[in-house]
Design a protein around this motif. Structure first.
Motif, short mmCIF file in Angstrom:
data_model
loop_
_atom_site.label_atom_id
_atom_site.label_comp_id
_atom_site.label_asym_id
_atom_site.label_seq_id
_atom_site.Cartn_x
_atom_site.Cartn_y
_atom_site.Cartn_z
N MET A 273 24.52 -10.87 21.73
CA MET A 273 25.99 -10.79 21.69
C MET A 273 26.45 -9.37 22.01
SD MET A 273 26.44 -11.48 17.66
CE MET A 273 25.41 -10.69 16.45
N PRO A 274 26.38 -8.99 23.28
CA PRO A 274 26.67 -7.61 23.67
C PRO A 274 28.11 -7.16 23.36
CG PRO A 274 26.42 -9.01 25.61
CD PRO A 274 26.01 -9.82 24.42
N HIS A 275 29.08 -8.06 23.52
CA HIS A 275 30.48 -7.68 23.26
C HIS A 275 30.68 -7.30 21.79
CE1 HIS A 275 34.82 -7.62 23.61
NE2 HIS A 275 34.92 -8.52 22.65
N GLN A 276 30.18 -8.14 20.89
CA GLN A 276 30.32 -7.86 19.46
C GLN A 276 29.49 -6.65 19.03
OE1 GLN A 276 29.73 -10.80 20.88
NE2 GLN A 276 30.87 -12.44 19.88
N LEU B 185 35.22 -4.27 21.76
CA LEU B 185 36.23 -3.41 22.35
C LEU B 185 37.05 -4.16 23.41
CD1 LEU B 185 34.11 -0.16 22.77
CD2 LEU B 185 35.68 -0.75 20.92
N ILE B 186 38.31 -3.77 23.51
CA ILE B 186 39.22 -4.34 24.50
C ILE B 186 39.59 -3.23 25.48
CG2 ILE B 186 41.48 -5.39 24.88
CD1 ILE B 186 41.23 -6.67 22.13
N TYR B 187 39.50 -3.53 26.77
CA TYR B 187 39.76 -2.55 27.82
C TYR B 187 41.04 -2.92 28.58
CZ TYR B 187 34.90 -1.21 27.04
OH TYR B 187 33.73 -0.80 26.47
N ASN B 188 41.70 -1.91 29.11
CA ASN B 188 42.87 -2.17 29.97
C ASN B 188 42.41 -2.33 31.42
OD1 ASN B 188 42.44 0.43 30.96
ND2 ASN B 188 44.23 1.31 29.96
N SER B 189 43.36 -2.47 32.33
CA SER B 189 43.02 -2.68 33.74
C SER B 189 42.33 -1.48 34.37
CB SER B 189 44.28 -3.03 34.54
OG SER B 189 45.22 -1.98 34.42
N LYS B 190 42.47 -0.29 33.74
CA LYS B 190 41.82 0.93 34.24
C LYS B 190 40.46 1.15 33.57
CE LYS B 190 46.27 3.05 35.05
NZ LYS B 190 47.23 4.03 34.60
N ILE C 41 41.33 0.36 24.73
CA ILE C 41 42.64 0.42 24.09
C ILE C 41 42.60 -0.06 22.65
CG2 ILE C 41 43.98 0.28 26.21
CD1 ILE C 41 44.35 -2.71 25.65
N GLY C 42 41.45 -0.54 22.22
CA GLY C 42 41.33 -0.98 20.83
C GLY C 42 40.14 -1.89 20.65
N SER C 43 40.07 -2.45 19.47
CA SER C 43 39.02 -3.39 19.12
C SER C 43 39.66 -4.66 18.57
CB SER C 43 38.09 -2.79 18.06
OG SER C 43 37.23 -3.77 17.53
N VAL D 190 46.72 -9.63 16.95
CA VAL D 190 47.96 -8.97 17.36
C VAL D 190 47.78 -8.15 18.63
CG1 VAL D 190 49.78 -7.38 16.62
CG2 VAL D 190 48.74 -8.93 14.96
N LEU D 191 46.67 -7.44 18.78
CA LEU D 191 46.45 -6.64 19.99
C LEU D 191 46.38 -7.53 21.23
CD1 LEU D 191 45.91 -3.99 21.46
CD2 LEU D 191 43.50 -4.18 20.78
N LYS D 192 45.62 -8.61 21.15
CA LYS D 192 45.52 -9.52 22.29
C LYS D 192 46.88 -10.15 22.60
CE LYS D 192 40.71 -11.00 22.05
NZ LYS D 192 39.84 -12.18 21.83
N LEU D 193 47.62 -10.47 21.56
CA LEU D 193 48.95 -11.04 21.73
C LEU D 193 49.87 -10.07 22.47
CD1 LEU D 193 50.42 -13.66 20.98
CD2 LEU D 193 51.09 -12.56 18.84
N ASN D 194 49.81 -8.80 22.08
CA ASN D 194 50.66 -7.80 22.73
C ASN D 194 50.21 -7.49 24.16
OD1 ASN D 194 52.65 -7.44 20.78
ND2 ASN D 194 51.35 -6.07 19.59
N ILE D 195 48.92 -7.61 24.43
CA ILE D 195 48.45 -7.47 25.82
C ILE D 195 49.02 -8.61 26.66
CG2 ILE D 195 46.41 -7.58 27.31
CD1 ILE D 195 44.88 -6.11 25.03
#
Length: 195
Positions: free
Chosen positions: A36-39, A44-49, A53-55, A179-184
């Motif tokens: 489970m490499p992501h976990q 982590l959550i990445y932006n388009s660049k 930007i968070g976890s 909430v972070l995914k929702l705001n993205i």
């Protein structure tokens, strides 16, 4: 005899240190990275660049009322340490903090009565870093966000439904919205609608 005992103790300690603190840690980290490499990397959550930007696992504060708001944090969303205020329900300080949260809600959300305010928007989580809110808490914020962003309420409700995670294994816990995914997703909707 004493020197032999000291050397045996030191040698045993060194071997156990290498096994427990080096080999075991490397093996577990390697297995986690494979399975489970992501976990294993902190979800982590990445932006388009490709910038972090968070976890998914750690809540953030969104001060701008155009965004969905998460739960109240006793640690100001500082991930260096987690915890709760541990105030009893009868504690006057907790009552004052909750009253202030309710007043802020009324000011920011005049279209939604306090009777419709979900408890998770005015109560702390045990860690102070909860990244999720209930679907009801997200839905209660739709009128405000729609008014401020110009995104229709139907699109916002669909976004919440799309980002709602069911209970774990279908029975553990409650449905939750990150909430972070929702705001993205909200940012993407705003960009698509030209807001």
């Amino acid at each position: 005899m004493a020197i032999k005992m000291v050397w045996t103790t030191l040698r045993t300690s060194a071997i156990l240190f290498i096994i427990c603190c080096v080999i075991y840690q490397l093996a577990i980290t390697g297995i986690a990275q494979l399975v489970m490499p992501h976990q294993a990397s902190g979800s982590l959550i990445y932006n388009s660049k490709n910038q972090v930007i968070g976890s998914e696992l750690i809540g953030q504060q969104f001060k701008d009322p155009q965004f969905f708001q998460g739960r109240v944090s006793s640690v100001d969303y500082n991930a260096n340490g987690s915890g709760s205020s541990n105030l009893a329900p009868s504690n006057p300080a907790l009552m004052e903090r909750m009253k202030a949260s309710i007043e802020e809600w009324k000011k920011q959300n005049p279209d939604v009565p306090v009777s419709s305010l979900p408890m998770d928007l005015i109560t702390n989580s045990g860690s102070g870093l909860d990244p999720d809110i209930s679907p009801a808490a997200a839905m209660a914020q739709v009128p405000r966000i729609s008014k401020l962003t110009g995104v229709s309420q139907d699109k916002l409700q669909a976004l919440i439904t799309q980002n709602t995670n069911p209970p774990q294994l279908g029975m553990l816990g409650d449905s939750a919205v990150n909430v972070l995914k929702l705001n993205i997703g909200l940012e993407q909707l705003k960009a698509g609608s030209g807001s």
